[in-house]
Each structure stands twice: as structure tokens, then as C-alpha cells.
Design a protein around this motif. Structure first.
Motif, PDB file in Angstrom:
ATOM      1  N   GLU A   5       0.807  -1.219   0.000  1.00  0.00           N
ATOM      2  CA  GLU A   5       0.000   0.000   0.000  1.00  0.00           C
ATOM      3  C   GLU A   5       0.842   1.272   0.000  1.00  0.00           C
ATOM      4  O   GLU A   5       0.330   2.362  -0.240  1.00  0.00           O
ATOM      5  N   HIS A   6       2.138   1.149   0.259  1.00  0.00           N
ATOM      6  CA  HIS A   6       3.027   2.310   0.223  1.00  0.00           C
ATOM      7  C   HIS A   6       3.613   2.542  -1.164  1.00  0.00           C
ATOM      8  O   HIS A   6       4.311   3.532  -1.385  1.00  0.00           O
ATOM      9  N   SER A   7       3.344   1.628  -2.094  1.00  0.00           N
ATOM     10  CA  SER A   7       3.886   1.752  -3.451  1.00  0.00           C
ATOM     11  C   SER A   7       3.068   2.748  -4.259  1.00  0.00           C
ATOM     12  O   SER A   7       2.099   3.347  -3.768  1.00  0.00           O
ATOM     13  N   GLN A   8       3.429   2.916  -5.538  1.00  0.00           N
ATOM     14  CA  GLN A   8       2.709   3.832  -6.434  1.00  0.00           C
ATOM     15  C   GLN A   8       1.472   3.190  -7.049  1.00  0.00           C
ATOM     16  O   GLN A   8       0.754   3.848  -7.815  1.00  0.00           O
ATOM     17  N   LEU A   9       1.192   1.937  -6.714  1.00  0.00           N
ATOM     18  CA  LEU A   9       0.009   1.270  -7.258  1.00  0.00           C
ATOM     19  C   LEU A   9      -1.265   2.024  -6.898  1.00  0.00           C
ATOM     20  O   LEU A   9      -1.484   2.383  -5.738  1.00  0.00           O
ATOM     21  N   TYR A  15       5.640  11.288 -14.416  1.00  0.00           N
ATOM     22  CA  TYR A  15       6.419  10.614 -15.457  1.00  0.00           C
ATOM     23  C   TYR A  15       7.846  11.123 -15.391  1.00  0.00           C
ATOM     24  O   TYR A  15       8.121  12.291 -15.661  1.00  0.00           O
ATOM     25  N   VAL A  16       8.764  10.269 -14.982  1.00  0.00           N
ATOM     26  CA  VAL A  16      10.180  10.607 -14.857  1.00  0.00           C
ATOM     27  C   VAL A  16      10.904  10.019 -16.054  1.00  0.00           C
ATOM     28  O   VAL A  16      10.890   8.801 -16.246  1.00  0.00           O
ATOM     29  N   LEU A  90      11.942   1.834 -15.616  1.00  0.00           N
ATOM     30  CA  LEU A  90      12.326   1.671 -17.016  1.00  0.00           C
ATOM     31  C   LEU A  90      12.037   2.932 -17.820  1.00  0.00           C
ATOM     32  O   LEU A  90      12.810   3.307 -18.711  1.00  0.00           O
ATOM     33  N   ASN A  91      10.942   3.611 -17.512  1.00  0.00           N
ATOM     34  CA  ASN A  91      10.638   4.870 -18.200  1.00  0.00           C
ATOM     35  C   ASN A  91      11.723   5.914 -17.983  1.00  0.00           C
ATOM     36  O   ASN A  91      11.930   6.793 -18.832  1.00  0.00           O
TER      37      ASN A  91
END
Length: 281
Positions: A5-9, A15-16, A90-91
Motif C-alpha cells: 500500500e506504500h507503493s505507487q500502485l 512521469y520521470v 524503465l521509463n
């Protein structure tokens, strides 16, 4: 400790497009393994086979380069890498200049290894293989080999994991079988979005009731868990209830965000399956 729950999901994400290894978000495997009864050394070997279909960077003259990437993350790593964070990472290569593909490969290996092995007393490495465009047409498409359980005309009423559906013929001679299904579906642990997959179960031992096995696989349909965790749950349920002498579970999930994840778990040392995509991938 990083929690899902702490992730960016499920969250809006910037957008980096400049290289940033800090975007990778490792999540410990331990809590989910304890949930399925793995408290010490797991009774399985294996790895998570990832494919990245959207990898690009700039050469030193600013010209975009593209490649496919295969990643092999051993299941002995203390962490999985959350897939959205993997995609964001990856972006971050998109507008970053690298001397050549070898430099990109080395950077990927170092960063993902650090995230996957973070916290381990003896860290190792993940596998990274880049496929440049001149090799794209050599990438095969092949379905999982084995006897397809989906041929069975069964009634399905359970849509959360029901290991009690698993039975085996303990009073009959042992067999060796390879069974497959395209009906595996689960949901993301955090967002609840659907994850679609195919699964292959290879085993030797008491013959597993095929109808019950297919009903069991279907019972994941409304279950919220990451791909790696679902495969380990399937392995442990079959291992505990059907008591095979040997067991391997391999799932190939359709891609999301340009990434597919294909976990493989086996009770006995053997080579990893070839990372060959299915038609749905």
C-alpha cells in the motif's frame, strides 16, 4: 519495511524520463510466505521471469534506441520488485544517454539486483538479457505444453482459493503428468485490477484429480495477490494436499504496462523454462 500500500500502485504518478534507480520499490516476500506456511527455507526453487517490451534510451548522439529485456529474479531474493515501480524505473531511461546497450544492461542488472536482494546478508545478482531489434523476429510464440484441463466440462462455484478442492489417488500407483490451463485469473493485491494468466503444473506422485485441480485454479478468480504470491500459494496447496514426490508450477501472466511476469517454482533442482511468450502475452 516497504508494504504494497506504500507503493505507487493505484496512485497518480509523475512521469520521470531521466534515469532514477530510486523509483524501484522492493516488497519483502516473507509476510505472504508466512501466510501460506513457509516459515523457514522454502520447499521450492525457481525464479520470476520478467519480460520488458517497452525499453528505450538515447545513444550518445541523442538518437533513441529500443530493445526487449528478459529479467530472471531468483525466488531466493528476499524481495519482489513491485511492477509499477519497475515500469516507472524503465521509463526513466527514455531520455537518458548511454554509450551502448552493454552499459544499459549493466545498469539494469546492478539496480534491480540491489532492490531484489536488499536486506540479504549475502546478496547476489539477477539475470538481464537485452534483445536488440535485429533479433526481434527470432522471438517465438508458443503455448504451454501439457494436457489442457480446460477441456473438462465442470461446474465452478468457488472464486476464492479453495485448496479443499484438491484431491489425489493415494491408493493407486504414482503417475507423472503435465497439466495446463488458460483459466487462471487473479487480481492485483492493491488495485483489484484483473491479472490474466496460463499455468502449467508438472508432477510425479499420486494422481491428482483433474476436475478438482481445474476447479481449484478457477477459484483464484476473485483473489487479490501478486503473481509471484499466487504461484507460491498454488505450489504449497498442491504440495500439502496432493503430496507429490516432485512438483513444478509455472505461470505466464499477460503483460501490464509493457511488462509480463512469469513465476516458476519447483520442488527439485532443474533448469528454468525458456522465457517464451504465449499468444495472449
Amino acid at each position: 519495511m516497504n508494504l504494497p500500500e506504500h507503493s505507487q500502485l493505484g496512485k497518480a504518478s509523475a512521469y520521470v524520463d531521466q534515469y532514477d534507480a530510486s523509483l524501484l520499490f522492493p516488497i519483502p516476500r516473507l509476510a505472504k510466505r508466512l501466510e501460506i506456511g513457509v516459515s523457514g527455507t522454502p520447499p521450492f526453487f525457481g525464479a520470476d521471469l520478467w519480460t520488458a517490451f517497452e525499453l528505450s534510451w538515447l545513444n550518445l548522439r541523442g538518437k533513441p534506441q529500443v530493445a526487449l529485456a528478459h529479467f530472471t529474479v531468483p525466488c531466493e531474493t528476499p524481495n519482489i520488485v513491485e511492477s509499477k515501480s519497475f515500469k516507472l524505473y524503465l521509463n526513466s531511461f527514455n531520455n537518458t544517454r548511454f554509450a551502448d546497450a552493454a552499459e544499459v544492461q549493466a545498469r539494469l542488472r546492478a539496480d534491480i539486483s540491489e532492490a531484489a536482494w536488499r536486506g540479504a546478508p549475502n546478496a547476489s545478482s539477477v539475470g538481464v538479457k537485452l534483445l536488440l531489434p535485429e533479433l526481434f523476429d527470432r522471438e517465438p510464440v508458443h503455448e504451454l505444453d501439457g494436457l489442457n484441463l480446460d477441456r473438462l466440462d465442470i461446474e465452478c462455484t468457488r472464486y476464492t482459493p479453495a485448496p479443499e478442492l484438491l484431491t489425489a489417488a493415494f491408493d493407486e500407483p504414482p503417475v507423472s503428468e503435465v497439466l495446463t490451463s488458460n483459466l487462471l485469473k487473479s487480481n492485483c493485491l492493491v488495485t483489484g485490477q484483473p491479472d490474466w494468466g496460463s499455468v502449467r503444473i508438472s508432477y510425479s506422485g499420486p494422481q491428482i484429480d483433474q476436475e478438482g485441480l481445474l476447479q481449484y485454479l478457477v477459484s483464484f478468480r476473485n483473489h487479490n495477490e501478486f503473481h509471484e504470491q499466487c504461484v507460491e500459494r498454488i505450489f504449497m496447496d498442491v504440495w500439502a494436499r496432493c503430496k507429490p514426490l516432485q512438483l513444478s508450477v509455472y505461470a505466464r501472466y499477460t503483460r501490464r504496462g509493457g511488462l509480463d511476469i512469469n513465476p516458476f517454482r519447483t520442488s527439485h533442482p532443474q533448469g528454468l523454462p525458456a522465457n517464451i511468450r504465449t499468444a495472449r502475452q
